[in-house]
Design a protein around this motif. Structure first.
Motif, PDB file in Angstrom:
ATOM      1  N   THR A 237      40.386  40.279  63.268  1.00 50.51           N
ATOM      2  CA  THR A 237      41.959  40.510  62.616  1.00 50.51           C
ATOM      3  C   THR A 237      43.336  39.261  61.706  1.00 50.51           C
ATOM      4  OG1 THR A 237      42.088  38.704  64.157  1.00 50.51           O
ATOM      5  CG2 THR A 237      42.538  40.871  64.652  1.00 50.51           C
ATOM      6  N   SER A 238      42.747  38.744  60.965  1.00 50.16           N
ATOM      7  CA  SER A 238      42.934  37.973  60.435  1.00 50.16           C
ATOM      8  C   SER A 238      44.218  38.711  58.581  1.00 50.16           C
ATOM      9  CB  SER A 238      42.335  36.942  59.169  1.00 50.16           C
ATOM     10  OG  SER A 238      40.696  38.425  58.298  1.00 50.16           O
ATOM     11  N   THR A 239      44.649  38.115  58.513  1.00 52.76           N
ATOM     12  CA  THR A 239      45.036  38.816  57.423  1.00 52.76           C
ATOM     13  C   THR A 239      44.806  38.764  55.640  1.00 52.76           C
ATOM     14  OG1 THR A 239      46.743  36.626  56.814  1.00 52.76           O
ATOM     15  CG2 THR A 239      47.127  37.557  58.166  1.00 52.76           C
ATOM     16  N   LEU A 240      43.227  38.179  55.367  1.00 51.40           N
ATOM     17  CA  LEU A 240      43.034  39.380  54.058  1.00 51.40           C
ATOM     18  C   LEU A 240      42.985  39.957  53.779  1.00 51.40           C
ATOM     19  CD1 LEU A 240      39.346  37.436  55.230  1.00 51.40           C
ATOM     20  CD2 LEU A 240      40.346  36.300  53.927  1.00 51.40           C
ATOM     21  N   GLN A 241      43.158  40.718  51.945  1.00 50.43           N
ATOM     22  CA  GLN A 241      42.892  41.147  51.154  1.00 50.43           C
ATOM     23  C   GLN A 241      41.534  42.240  52.012  1.00 50.43           C
ATOM     24  OE1 GLN A 241      43.282  38.199  50.130  1.00 50.43           O
ATOM     25  NE2 GLN A 241      44.429  38.587  48.564  1.00 50.43           N
ATOM     26  N   ASP A 242      41.862  43.478  52.115  1.00 45.00           N
ATOM     27  CA  ASP A 242      40.269  44.172  52.844  1.00 45.00           C
ATOM     28  C   ASP A 242      39.631  44.029  51.879  1.00 45.00           C
ATOM     29  OD1 ASP A 242      41.727  45.885  54.193  1.00 45.00           O
ATOM     30  OD2 ASP A 242      42.538  46.958  53.107  1.00 45.00           O
ATOM     31  N   TYR A 243      39.637  43.979  50.747  1.00 45.45           N
ATOM     32  CA  TYR A 243      38.506  43.655  49.273  1.00 45.45           C
ATOM     33  C   TYR A 243      37.499  41.982  48.882  1.00 45.45           C
ATOM     34  CZ  TYR A 243      41.893  41.087  46.141  1.00 45.45           C
ATOM     35  OH  TYR A 243      43.082  40.157  45.898  1.00 45.45           O
TER      36      TYR A 243
ATOM     37  N   GLU B 141      37.785  35.289  43.170  1.00 47.33           N
ATOM     38  CA  GLU B 141      38.628  34.347  43.408  1.00 47.33           C
ATOM     39  C   GLU B 141      39.327  33.674  45.536  1.00 47.33           C
ATOM     40  OE1 GLU B 141      41.942  34.068  40.678  1.00 47.33           O
ATOM     41  OE2 GLU B 141      42.540  35.771  41.466  1.00 47.33           O
ATOM     42  N   PHE B 142      39.066  32.602  45.266  1.00 50.76           N
ATOM     43  CA  PHE B 142      38.519  32.668  47.281  1.00 50.76           C
ATOM     44  C   PHE B 142      39.381  30.853  47.672  1.00 50.76           C
ATOM     45  CE2 PHE B 142      34.599  32.198  46.648  1.00 50.76           C
ATOM     46  CZ  PHE B 142      34.060  30.993  47.389  1.00 50.76           C
ATOM     47  N   THR B 143      39.823  30.806  48.461  1.00 50.53           N
ATOM     48  CA  THR B 143      40.739  29.371  48.270  1.00 50.53           C
ATOM     49  C   THR B 143      39.461  29.053  50.045  1.00 50.53           C
ATOM     50  OG1 THR B 143      43.267  29.635  48.054  1.00 50.53           O
ATOM     51  CG2 THR B 143      42.275  28.069  49.314  1.00 50.53           C
ATOM     52  N   LEU B 144      39.073  27.503  49.329  1.00 46.94           N
ATOM     53  CA  LEU B 144      38.913  27.072  50.104  1.00 46.94           C
ATOM     54  C   LEU B 144      39.038  25.644  51.154  1.00 46.94           C
ATOM     55  CD1 LEU B 144      35.177  26.082  51.574  1.00 46.94           C
ATOM     56  CD2 LEU B 144      35.261  24.329  49.558  1.00 46.94           C
TER      57      LEU B 144
ATOM     58  N   TYR C  99      42.769  32.091  56.462  1.00 42.39           N
ATOM     59  CA  TYR C  99      42.000  31.190  55.286  1.00 42.39           C
ATOM     60  C   TYR C  99      41.144  32.468  55.600  1.00 42.39           C
ATOM     61  CZ  TYR C  99      38.407  30.764  58.137  1.00 42.39           C
ATOM     62  OH  TYR C  99      37.071  31.415  59.117  1.00 42.39           O
ATOM     63  N   ASP C 100      40.579  31.900  54.235  1.00 48.24           N
ATOM     64  CA  ASP C 100      39.690  32.518  53.212  1.00 48.24           C
ATOM     65  C   ASP C 100      38.324  31.700  53.210  1.00 48.24           C
ATOM     66  OD1 ASP C 100      41.019  34.080  51.491  1.00 48.24           O
ATOM     67  OD2 ASP C 100      41.144  33.155  49.966  1.00 48.24           O
TER      68      ASP C 100
ATOM     69  N   ARG D 102      37.624  40.393  52.606  1.00 47.45           N
ATOM     70  CA  ARG D 102      36.637  41.286  53.718  1.00 47.45           C
ATOM     71  C   ARG D 102      35.351  41.245  53.414  1.00 47.45           C
ATOM     72  NH1 ARG D 102      40.173  42.698  56.755  1.00 47.45           N
ATOM     73  NH2 ARG D 102      40.999  41.410  58.048  1.00 47.45           N
ATOM     74  N   LYS D 103      35.369  42.493  52.064  1.00 42.22           N
ATOM     75  CA  LYS D 103      34.406  43.221  52.078  1.00 42.22           C
ATOM     76  C   LYS D 103      32.846  42.235  51.463  1.00 42.22           C
ATOM     77  CE  LYS D 103      36.114  47.954  51.373  1.00 42.22           C
ATOM     78  NZ  LYS D 103      37.183  49.122  50.493  1.00 42.22           N
ATOM     79  N   TRP D 104      33.728  41.497  50.198  1.00 41.09           N
ATOM     80  CA  TRP D 104      33.188  39.619  49.281  1.00 41.09           C
ATOM     81  C   TRP D 104      32.306  39.042  51.033  1.00 41.09           C
ATOM     82  CZ3 TRP D 104      37.033  37.579  46.377  1.00 41.09           C
ATOM     83  CH2 TRP D 104      37.744  38.009  45.720  1.00 41.09           C
ATOM     84  N   PHE D 105      33.170  38.879  51.997  1.00 42.69           N
ATOM     85  CA  PHE D 105      32.332  37.805  52.896  1.00 42.69           C
ATOM     86  C   PHE D 105      31.732  38.969  54.087  1.00 42.69           C
ATOM     87  CE2 PHE D 105      36.890  35.976  52.383  1.00 42.69           C
ATOM     88  CZ  PHE D 105      37.156  35.840  50.873  1.00 42.69           C
ATOM     89  N   GLN D 106      32.053  39.791  54.044  1.00 40.65           N
ATOM     90  CA  GLN D 106      30.802  40.369  54.897  1.00 40.65           C
ATOM     91  C   GLN D 106      30.222  40.977  54.147  1.00 40.65           C
ATOM     92  OE1 GLN D 106      33.231  43.705  56.205  1.00 40.65           O
ATOM     93  NE2 GLN D 106      34.265  42.032  58.037  1.00 40.65           N
TER      94      GLN D 106
END
Length: 544
Positions: free
Chosen positions: A277-283, A369-372, A419-420, A285-289
């Protein structure tokens, strides 16, 4: 009639204190590092609220933080059935809540039903959920309570250390307590004032009522440097958790007040947001998964440097979800964490990522690139975030570090999911893995990378669900350990949390506090709060 006469007698005994003799009441000052989210002990899932629960909540069974043995609390004895499904409590008689309401088995039943109601969403209750179905609580007499669970619960007795009993009759509800103190006053953003519970049941060996200290003032202070400054000026008498830099400075100034209890249970970790349900960009989300992505990030982080530079050597690289100091449950066969940037690049290359001009790009050409995010005011985490930023830059990943005030950070990771990635620490309150069910069950409130899943999102999460439920239903500790060892292996393989370090249990205790003996288990410095005393010399803080 005797019951009605009992309350004034108890209140009168508290009237004969220092204050009634014209002396100032004894008052202990220390800090909470965040705003308490709740005073309801059933809903606790943050450290500030947990500390207040420990100071105010009366429990049936207490885990002694020093010996790690179980001790009778409101229950003078208990018995667990052979199949691990039922526990019978023999309760103490003539016990009263802080407002004078009598305590009985009905209060135990009320608490357990509320705790285990799925609609309550209690992280504490999750630890008892070893199988589907509802609990059944019987109260054959006012001093006997019998709790029946739908499935065996391993280590059942230890879990009750976290269950503060609520009154089923008091109009004050959760503000009516059975612990050594009650919440007298609360000013949001400023302080919580606790006063000695006039009806607390414990006495010392001479028969004197406990606790000895009459007032505790908990100032809400997120800035650790300000906290240390106030301790050194004598305005605070203890600091429950010190960071390594503060500890080292304090130790040089006044070694007697700096306390090191060795490697603690708590870890520091980062994770990526994988919520649907997050507002992450799809690409993103694919990295993080992607397991390879998470493992590559983990391999790129130099934990030894973090331990040495950020924590001054008062920390050790983390192997996984269990600290090595938890000697029985730690899986000693886990591989030591390895700093391997080249190995990280190889993993990413296999997953289709590529370096272009020093920048890592995904298979679709998006720059990685992402935000921590982490909490502001925590110097150690801010330094860790900077070091992680530098380590990941070596493999072409760009990180932006953002610090947030703690309430805003909690809002993002638990409600908005805006958040990322996050860098934070989870507080371990128990040695037993059942205390972590809310983290490892995919449906758990604190399954932080993707909380409250209706069904497991991945096959490995489903396997962890199965293993955690199975170990929770076994009575044989060696069989339980086999299953929890496998959970630890999966966590290391999948890296849903990237564990970084296990910090030493560091604290500060003024010479004014008598009887303090800091330990590795939380709360480190005030676990024996009811027997702490204050001397009259007022020698507080470090030497000037």
């Amino acid at each position: 009639m005797w019951r009605y006469l009992r309350l004034p007698v108890l209140l009168f005994s508290v009237g004969c204190t220092a204050a009634s003799r014209g002396e100032a009441p004894s008052e202990l000052h220390f800090c909470l590092h965040g705003e308490p989210k709740t005073f309801n002990p059933i809903l606790v899932d943050d450290e500030a609220s947990e500390n207040i629960r420990y100071l105010t909540g009366g429990v049936l069974i207490r885990v002694n933080r020093q010996t790690q043995a179980l001790e009778p609390g409101l229950a003078e004895s208990w018995k667990v059935s052979r199949d691990g499904r039922k526990i019978t409590f023999q309760l103490r008689k003539s016990i009263y809540f802080s407002d004078g309401t009598p305590f009985s088995s009905e209060d135990v039943a009320h608490t357990m039903r509320w705790l285990m109601d799925p609609e309550t969403h209690s992280a504490t209750g999750d630890a008892f959920r070893s199988g589907p179905g509802a609990i059944d609580v019987q109260t054959p007499s006012p001093d006997v309570a019998v709790v029946n669970f739908p499935a065996p619960v391993a280590g059942l007795e230890r879990l009750f250390d976290q269950v503060a009993i609520l009154s089923s009759k008091s109009p004050k509800k959760e503000m009516s307590v059975l612990g050594p103190y009650y919440v007298s006053e609360y000013k949001a953003g400023s302080f919580v004032l606790l006063r000695r519970n006039p009806n607390y049941w414990k006495h010392d060996v001479q028969g004197n009522p406990l606790p000895y200290i009459e007032i505790i003032r908990l100032d809400i202070q997120r800035n650790r440097d300000i906290e240390l400054m106030r301790f050194r000026r004598g305005e605070l008498q203890l600091i429950n958790r010190l960071d390594a830099e503060q500890f080292e400075r304090l130790q040089k100034e006044n070694p007697a007040v700096a306390r090191n209890a060795g490697t603690g249970l708590d870890g520091e970790e980062m994770w990526f947001n994988q919520t649907a349900t997050s507002t992450l960009q799809d690409y993103k989300r694919k990295w993080f998964q992607l397991t390879e992505f998470r493992r590559a990030v983990s391999m790129a982080i130099n934990r030894a440097d973090v331990s040495r530079i950020v924590f001054g050597g008062y920390a050790t690289p983390a192997f996984g979800p269990v600290s090595p100091s938890n000697q029985f449950w730690f899986n000693s066969s886990l591989p030591a964490p390895k700093h391997d940037p080249q190995g990280a690049q190889t993993l990413l290359s296999r997953a289709g990522f590529r370096l272009e001009g020093g920048n890592l790009k995904d298979p679709a050409g998006n720059r990685v690139e992402f935000t921590l995010i982490t909490n502001s005011g925590n110097a150690a985490r801010e330094k860790m975030a900077t070091m992680i930023q530098q380590d990941l830059a070596e493999i072409g990943i760009s990180i932006k570090v953002v610090t947030l005030d703690f309430p805003s950070l909690i809002e993002r990771i638990t409600h908005t999911f805006d958040y990322d990635a996050c860098l934070l620490g989870l507080v371990n309150t128990d040695l037993d893995p059942n205390g972590q069910l809310t983290v490892w069950l995919s449906s758990g409130e604190n399954h932080q990378w993707n909380p409250n899943e209706k069904t497991p999102a991945t096959t490995w999460e489903a396997e962890i669900d199965r293993l955690m439920r199975e170990q929770a239903s076994l009575s044989n500790e060696n069989l339980r350990k086999d299953k929890f060892d496998r959970v630890q292996e999966i966590v290391v393989e999948q890296q849903p949390f990237i564990y970084l370090v296990n910090k030493n249990a560091l604290s500060a205790v003024s010479s004014e506090v008598v009887g303090a003996s800091p330990v590795a288990l939380n709360p480190q410095a005030f676990w024996n709060i009811d027997t702490l005393r204050l001397n009259t010399s007022r020698e507080m803080g470090a030497k000037q």
